[in-house]
Design a protein around this motif. Structure first.
Motif, mmCIF file in Angstrom:
data_model
loop_
_atom_site.group_PDB
_atom_site.id
_atom_site.type_symbol
_atom_site.label_atom_id
_atom_site.label_comp_id
_atom_site.label_asym_id
_atom_site.label_seq_id
_atom_site.Cartn_x
_atom_site.Cartn_y
_atom_site.Cartn_z
ATOM 1 N N TRP A 279 0.838 -1.201 0.000
ATOM 2 C CA TRP A 279 0.000 0.000 0.000
ATOM 3 C C TRP A 279 0.868 1.245 0.000
ATOM 4 O O TRP A 279 1.994 1.245 0.491
ATOM 5 N N LEU A 280 0.298 2.313 -0.589
ATOM 6 C CA LEU A 280 1.043 3.571 -0.762
ATOM 7 C C LEU A 280 0.921 4.474 0.447
ATOM 8 O O LEU A 280 1.692 5.417 0.604
ATOM 9 N N SER A 281 -0.080 4.242 1.288
ATOM 10 C CA SER A 281 -0.212 5.001 2.536
ATOM 11 C C SER A 281 -1.058 4.155 3.485
ATOM 12 O O SER A 281 -1.758 3.239 3.050
ATOM 13 N N GLU A 282 -0.988 4.462 4.779
ATOM 14 C CA GLU A 282 -1.813 3.753 5.761
ATOM 15 C C GLU A 282 -3.281 4.125 5.589
ATOM 16 O O GLU A 282 -4.168 3.280 5.631
ATOM 17 N N ASP A 283 -3.525 5.440 5.403
ATOM 18 C CA ASP A 283 -4.885 5.957 5.539
ATOM 19 C C ASP A 283 -5.456 6.553 4.254
ATOM 20 O O ASP A 283 -6.492 7.195 4.282
ATOM 21 N N GLY A 284 -4.778 6.373 3.133
ATOM 22 C CA GLY A 284 -5.308 6.890 1.871
ATOM 23 C C GLY A 284 -4.959 8.338 1.596
ATOM 24 O O GLY A 284 -5.467 8.925 0.640
ATOM 25 N N ASP A 285 -4.061 8.937 2.404
ATOM 26 C CA ASP A 285 -3.664 10.332 2.153
ATOM 27 C C ASP A 285 -2.900 10.416 0.826
ATOM 28 O O ASP A 285 -1.850 9.786 0.677
ATOM 29 N N PRO A 286 -3.431 11.181 -0.149
ATOM 30 C CA PRO A 286 -2.807 11.171 -1.474
ATOM 31 C C PRO A 286 -1.392 11.771 -1.491
ATOM 32 O O PRO A 286 -0.565 11.362 -2.308
ATOM 33 N N ALA A 287 -1.103 12.720 -0.596
ATOM 34 C CA ALA A 287 0.257 13.300 -0.570
ATOM 35 C C ALA A 287 1.263 12.233 -0.129
ATOM 36 O O ALA A 287 2.380 12.148 -0.663
ATOM 37 N N THR A 288 0.864 11.397 0.829
ATOM 38 C CA THR A 288 1.740 10.310 1.272
ATOM 39 C C THR A 288 1.908 9.291 0.152
ATOM 40 O O THR A 288 3.016 8.808 -0.118
ATOM 41 N N ALA A 289 0.800 8.961 -0.512
ATOM 42 C CA ALA A 289 0.863 7.996 -1.614
ATOM 43 C C ALA A 289 1.800 8.511 -2.710
ATOM 44 O O ALA A 289 2.624 7.763 -3.246
ATOM 45 N N ALA A 290 1.700 9.804 -3.021
ATOM 46 C CA ALA A 290 2.563 10.397 -4.051
ATOM 47 C C ALA A 290 4.030 10.305 -3.637
ATOM 48 O O ALA A 290 4.901 9.969 -4.437
ATOM 49 N N ARG A 291 4.297 10.563 -2.352
ATOM 50 C CA ARG A 291 5.667 10.537 -1.851
ATOM 51 C C ARG A 291 6.268 9.131 -1.993
ATOM 52 O O ARG A 291 7.452 8.978 -2.214
ATOM 53 N N ASN A 292 5.422 8.105 -1.873
ATOM 54 C CA ASN A 292 5.918 6.729 -1.848
ATOM 55 C C ASN A 292 5.876 6.008 -3.182
ATOM 56 O O ASN A 292 6.477 4.954 -3.333
ATOM 57 N N VAL A 293 5.143 6.553 -4.167
ATOM 58 C CA VAL A 293 4.794 5.724 -5.330
ATOM 59 C C VAL A 293 6.018 5.273 -6.131
ATOM 60 O O VAL A 293 6.144 4.093 -6.469
ATOM 61 N N PHE A 294 6.945 6.177 -6.428
ATOM 62 C CA PHE A 294 8.073 5.773 -7.284
ATOM 63 C C PHE A 294 8.978 4.775 -6.563
ATOM 64 O O PHE A 294 9.470 3.821 -7.165
ATOM 65 N N ALA A 295 9.190 4.979 -5.255
ATOM 66 C CA ALA A 295 10.044 4.048 -4.502
ATOM 67 C C ALA A 295 9.409 2.656 -4.477
ATOM 68 O O ALA A 295 10.103 1.651 -4.638
ATOM 69 N N LEU A 296 8.089 2.608 -4.316
ATOM 70 C CA LEU A 296 7.426 1.295 -4.267
ATOM 71 C C LEU A 296 7.484 0.609 -5.638
ATOM 72 O O LEU A 296 7.779 -0.586 -5.732
ATOM 73 N N LEU A 297 7.233 1.359 -6.701
ATOM 74 C CA LEU A 297 7.296 0.757 -8.046
ATOM 75 C C LEU A 297 8.692 0.184 -8.309
ATOM 76 O O LEU A 297 8.846 -0.914 -8.836
ATOM 77 N N ARG A 298 9.718 0.918 -7.907
ATOM 78 C CA ARG A 298 11.096 0.425 -8.061
ATOM 79 C C ARG A 298 11.320 -0.851 -7.277
ATOM 80 O O ARG A 298 11.927 -1.797 -7.755
ATOM 81 N N ARG A 299 10.847 -0.850 -6.026
ATOM 82 C CA ARG A 299 11.077 -1.995 -5.158
ATOM 83 C C ARG A 299 10.397 -3.236 -5.743
ATOM 84 O O ARG A 299 10.993 -4.307 -5.808
ATOM 85 N N LEU A 300 9.168 -3.076 -6.212
ATOM 86 C CA LEU A 300 8.422 -4.219 -6.739
ATOM 87 C C LEU A 300 9.018 -4.683 -8.057
ATOM 88 O O LEU A 300 9.078 -5.882 -8.349
ATOM 89 N N ASP A 301 9.490 -3.736 -8.848
ATOM 90 C CA ASP A 301 10.125 -4.075 -10.120
ATOM 91 C C ASP A 301 11.375 -4.912 -9.855
ATOM 92 O O ASP A 301 11.632 -5.909 -10.525
ATOM 93 N N GLY A 302 12.131 -4.507 -8.818
ATOM 94 C CA GLY A 302 13.352 -5.224 -8.463
ATOM 95 C C GLY A 302 13.062 -6.569 -7.817
ATOM 96 O O GLY A 302 13.885 -7.480 -7.853
ATOM 97 N N ALA A 303 11.865 -6.725 -7.227
ATOM 98 C CA ALA A 303 11.534 -7.955 -6.509
ATOM 99 C C ALA A 303 11.080 -9.065 -7.453
ATOM 100 O O ALA A 303 10.815 -10.186 -7.022
ATOM 101 N N GLY A 304 10.956 -8.756 -8.741
ATOM 102 C CA GLY A 304 10.698 -9.803 -9.723
ATOM 103 C C GLY A 304 9.231 -10.127 -9.970
ATOM 104 O O GLY A 304 8.921 -11.152 -10.580
ATOM 105 N N PHE A 305 8.305 -9.278 -9.501
ATOM 106 C CA PHE A 305 6.897 -9.503 -9.851
ATOM 107 C C PHE A 305 6.720 -9.326 -11.363
ATOM 108 O O PHE A 305 7.377 -8.479 -11.970
ATOM 109 N N ALA A 306 5.822 -10.123 -11.940
ATOM 110 C CA ALA A 306 5.574 -10.001 -13.378
ATOM 111 C C ALA A 306 4.554 -8.910 -13.661
ATOM 112 O O ALA A 306 4.573 -8.269 -14.716
ATOM 113 N N GLU A 307 3.648 -8.715 -12.700
ATOM 114 C CA GLU A 307 2.582 -7.725 -12.908
ATOM 115 C C GLU A 307 2.360 -6.930 -11.623
ATOM 116 O O GLU A 307 2.296 -7.510 -10.539
#
Ligand code: AMP
Ligand code: MG
Length: 333
Positions: A279-307
């Motif tokens: 999840w991008l934030s605990e409570d759905g706060d969009p500013a928190t989600a925005a702050r986390n989105v690129f780092a999470l996409l990178r992490r998942l991309d590196g973790a080998g998920f296909a989708e």
């Protein structure tokens, strides 16, 4: 060659960064939006190194970062609207496109008669600007088309030796690139790229409507009005599949559930059977989600998920910019 060491937010290290920049080198610097790969904007040879390191096409113009309004006036014609915007949003995550002056190298603007200018708020880039006494062209410090970096290690992980100098200023506050507003358009102010400053905020300060969207992609080789608007951008290697805010994930597709990362805007009430939840934030706060989105996409991309199955944000405020980046990350071509 060894991987680059990080410089820190100390007087000594920032003086070195400023000296390198004055000498025509490129240095990756934190800003409050994402990490930028900076060079002296008035030195075309230095700016050419940015394009080379990123593999960025020369038709994609750069944003010039300044410490003060006097620097803006050296670079561009400043329309009356600018002073109100500067008062409200600078230093901060708003870029304005203005009529350029002679002094700005054509390489910076991809030959356009306009230049994009921003006064960043992050103390590191501000201190470096003061110390070097100049202006810095600085696109996101990532290989062209890949996910933007929001931490120093992202720059090192994706540019390696191509970015020998990186200043570590911690994770970026906004985590999304700046809002870009065109102010040199006879039809009125026009939003070229949504970002942390929303269209509603701009309209409230300007007291007039802000036109939506810039020019879409143009024919190959032609300068883009806003190449940040290329449909495919910010892209992980894994397939990104989007779902509307509040919609459940769909696990019956090309991949088995365990190859799918299910990404939510907020911590889900229940686990998704068979798949892994993020999840991008605990409570759905969009500013928190925005702050986390690129780092999470990178992490998942590196973790080998296909989708990566990603839930979109509610389409308002910074959610508009967040969804814009997610849609580009999901675009296949
Ligand atoms: P980046 O820093 O990688 O997010 O890229 C900078 C963005 O600024 C690009 O997406 C460009 O489209 C935009 N930009 C820079 N200069 C101009 C300009 N003169 N007119 C319109 N957009 C510009
Ligand atoms: Mg970029």
């Amino acid at each position: 060659m060894p991987l680059p060491e990080f410089l820190k937010d100390t007087d000594l290290d920032l003086a070195l960064a400023a000296k390198l920049l004055r000498g025509g080198e490129i240095v990756a610097l934190p800003t409050e939006t994402v990490y930028g790969l900076a060079a002296d904007a008035l030195n075309a040879e230095a700016v050419a190194k940015i394009f080379a390191a990123k593999g960025r096409p020369l038709i994609d113009p750069l944003i010039v970062h300044v410490a003060d309004l006097e620097s803006v006036e050296k670079l561009a014609g400043a329309p009356p609207m600018l002073s109100r915007l500067a008062e409200a949003f600078w230093p901060g995550p708003l870029t304005v496109v203005l009529e350029k002056k002679e002094i700005v190298p054509g390489l910076v603007t991809a030959g356009l008669p306009t230049v994009a200018v921003r006064m960043p708020a992050h103390p590191v880039i501000r201190k470096v600007l003061w110390k070097m006494g100049g202006v810095l062209a600085a696109p996101s410090a990532n290989p062209f088309g890949y996910i933007s970096p929001t931490e120093a290690r992202h720059v090192r992980d994706s540019l390696g030796e191509k970015a020998p100098w990186i200043v570590d200023g911690g994770p970026c506050l906004h985590g999304l690139e700046s809002t870009i507003l065109h102010l040199a358009d006879s039809a009125g102010p026009r939003l070229l790229r949504p970002g942390p400053v929303s269209r509603e905020q701009l309209e409230a300060v300007l007291g007039c409507p802000v036109l939506a969207g810039g020019a879409k992609e143009k024919a190959d080789g032609e300068a883009q009005t806003a190449p940040g608007m290329l449909t495919k951008h910010y892209s992980p290697r894994a397939a990104v599949v989007l779902r509307e805010a509040g919609a459940p994930p769909r696990l019956e597709g090309k991949f088995s559930a365990k190859e799918i990362a299910v990404v939510w805007q907020r911590r889900p009430a229940e686990k998704t059977p068979g798949a892994e939840d993020f999840w991008l934030s605990e409570d759905g706060d969009p500013a928190t989600a925005a702050r986390n989105v690129f780092a999470l996409l990178r992490r998942l991309d590196g973790a080998g998920f296909a989708e990566l199955q990603v839930e979109l944000a509610e389409e308002r405020g910074v959610g508009v910019a967040l969804n814009d980046r997610l849609r580009r990350a999901a675009a296949r071509a």
